[in-house]
Design an enzyme around this catalytic site. Sequence first.
Site, PDB file in Angstrom:
ATOM      1  N   HIS A  58       0.815  -1.225   0.000  1.00 40.83           N
ATOM      2  CA  HIS A  58       0.000   0.000   0.000  1.00 40.83           C
ATOM      3  C   HIS A  58       0.848   1.275   0.000  1.00 40.83           C
ATOM      4  CE1 HIS A  58      -3.704  -2.171   0.394  1.00 40.83           C
ATOM      5  NE2 HIS A  58      -3.382  -2.695   1.554  1.00 40.83           N
TER       6      HIS A  58
ATOM      7  N   HIS B 137      -6.341  -7.085  -0.823  1.00 40.61           N
ATOM      8  CA  HIS B 137      -6.453  -5.635  -1.017  1.00 40.61           C
ATOM      9  C   HIS B 137      -5.663  -5.201  -2.262  1.00 40.61           C
ATOM     10  CE1 HIS B 137      -6.930  -6.294   3.401  1.00 40.61           C
ATOM     11  NE2 HIS B 137      -7.978  -5.519   3.184  1.00 40.61           N
TER      12      HIS B 137
ATOM     13  N   ASP C  73      -2.786 -10.381  -2.836  1.00 42.76           N
ATOM     14  CA  ASP C  73      -3.360  -9.987  -1.545  1.00 42.76           C
ATOM     15  C   ASP C  73      -4.817  -9.574  -1.797  1.00 42.76           C
ATOM     16  OD1 ASP C  73      -2.151  -8.713   1.337  1.00 42.76           O
ATOM     17  OD2 ASP C  73      -3.947  -7.702   0.573  1.00 42.76           O
TER      18      ASP C  73
ATOM     19  N   ASP D 163      -4.640 -12.906   3.038  1.00 38.40           N
ATOM     20  CA  ASP D 163      -5.917 -12.387   3.542  1.00 38.40           C
ATOM     21  C   ASP D 163      -7.078 -12.634   2.567  1.00 38.40           C
ATOM     22  OD1 ASP D 163      -4.769 -10.533   1.866  1.00 38.40           O
ATOM     23  OD2 ASP D 163      -4.775  -8.881   3.321  1.00 38.40           O
TER      24      ASP D 163
HETATM   25 ZN   LIG Z   1      -4.209  -7.142   2.464  1.00 36.87          ZN
END
Ligand SMILES: [Zn+2]
Length: 354
Positions: free
Chosen positions: A159, A202, A200, A289
Site C-alpha cells: 500500500h 487488497h 493480496d 488475507d
Molecule cells: Zn491485504
Amino acid sequence: MKFVHHPDAALHRPATYFNKGLLRALPEKPERVGALASLIEKRGHALIRPDDYGSAPRAAVHTPAYLAFLETAHARWVAEGDMGEVVLPNVHRMQAAPSYPTSVVGQAGWHMFDTACPIDGNTWTATCAAANAAVHAARLVATGADRAAYALCRPPGHHATRDMAGGFCYLNHVAIAAESVLPTLRAQGRPARVAIIDVDVHHGNGTQDIFYDRDDVFFVSVHGDPAEFYPHMAGYAQERGTGRGEGYTLNLPLPIGSDEATVLATIGTGLADIARFAPEILFVSLGFDTFIGDPLAAFGVTTPGFARMGAMIAATGLPTVLVQEGGYAIDALSANLSSFLDGFEGGFESTAGA
Ligand SMILES: [Zn+2]
C-alpha cells in the site's frame, strides 16, 4: 528455493490504529512472522539473513522527504510532549497543498494517507529489515543463484506509495525489490523487464502508483472491489497506466464474497497476460488475507486452495520472487503458507529447466 528473513521485522509492534471511528487493536502483529518463520524451518529450510543493502534501494523508489520522515518521525513525535505513543495523523494533505510542512504533526498528515499506519520506535528498523529481505531474495533470483526465493517481510509493503504510508505499510518492499533487479538484468544483457502479480485481497495501490507510468514493470492486481473495500480510491478496472505505462497496469477487482474458484480463475487471467509480457522475473505480492477465515476476509480461498494458487504461479515457469504481504488469521497462516509452498515447490520442480 531459498527463504530470506531478518528477525528485526518483528520489532515493529504498535498496539492500536484508528479505524471506522474506533481505536482498535492492530491485526498486523509480530506473531505473524513467528508463525511463518517456524513453518519454514519445520519444512527443513534455513532462514537466510539478508545483507544490509543500505539506502540506495529504498531511495530508488521513495522520495528523500518521505524516507527522512519515516526514519525520524517517532523520535520527533515523542519529543513534542503530550503526544500519543505512536505517530498517527490528525491533519490530511490538502488537495492543493502549497507548502511542505516542517512539523512532525504536519508531516504525518502529508505522508500518511490513512490512520492504519501507526509508527512506533521500531517501525523504521523493521520495514528496512523487510526491504533488505526482499532485495536479497530478488538478488538470489536475478543472479541465477536460485530460480525462486521467498522474502518473509513484515510489516507488509504494497500500500505504500513513493511518499505515503497507509494500510499497515511503510516501505514498499516488492517495489524496492523489483526496481533493484533492473540494473542487474541490464548488466547481464537481458531485457530489463519484470512483472508483479499482487494476490493480496487488497489492491496494491502503492505498487501501482510507483510503476504507473512505466512500461518495464507490468503490474497485475486481483483484489476486492474498491467500490466496497479498502483502499477505496484505487484498484478500479479502468486504471490501466499512464503515458508509456498505459496498458502496463491490469486491475482485476472482484466482488466481496467471491469464492475460491473465481479468485483462482482471475489470477489465471492475470498470469496469462504476464506470460504474454514475457518478464525476466515474476514478483508476487503474496497476501493470505484472501483466506476464507481471515478477520479482514472478503474472499473464500481455503487452505487447500493456496496449493492450487502456488501451482498456477509455478506453472508460468518464470524465475519468481515471493514477497510476503498481508494475512491476519494468525492461527491459519502457517497452514496457508505450507499449502501454497506444496503447490508452488511441486510445480516449480516440474517446470525446472523448461
Ligand atoms: Zn491485504
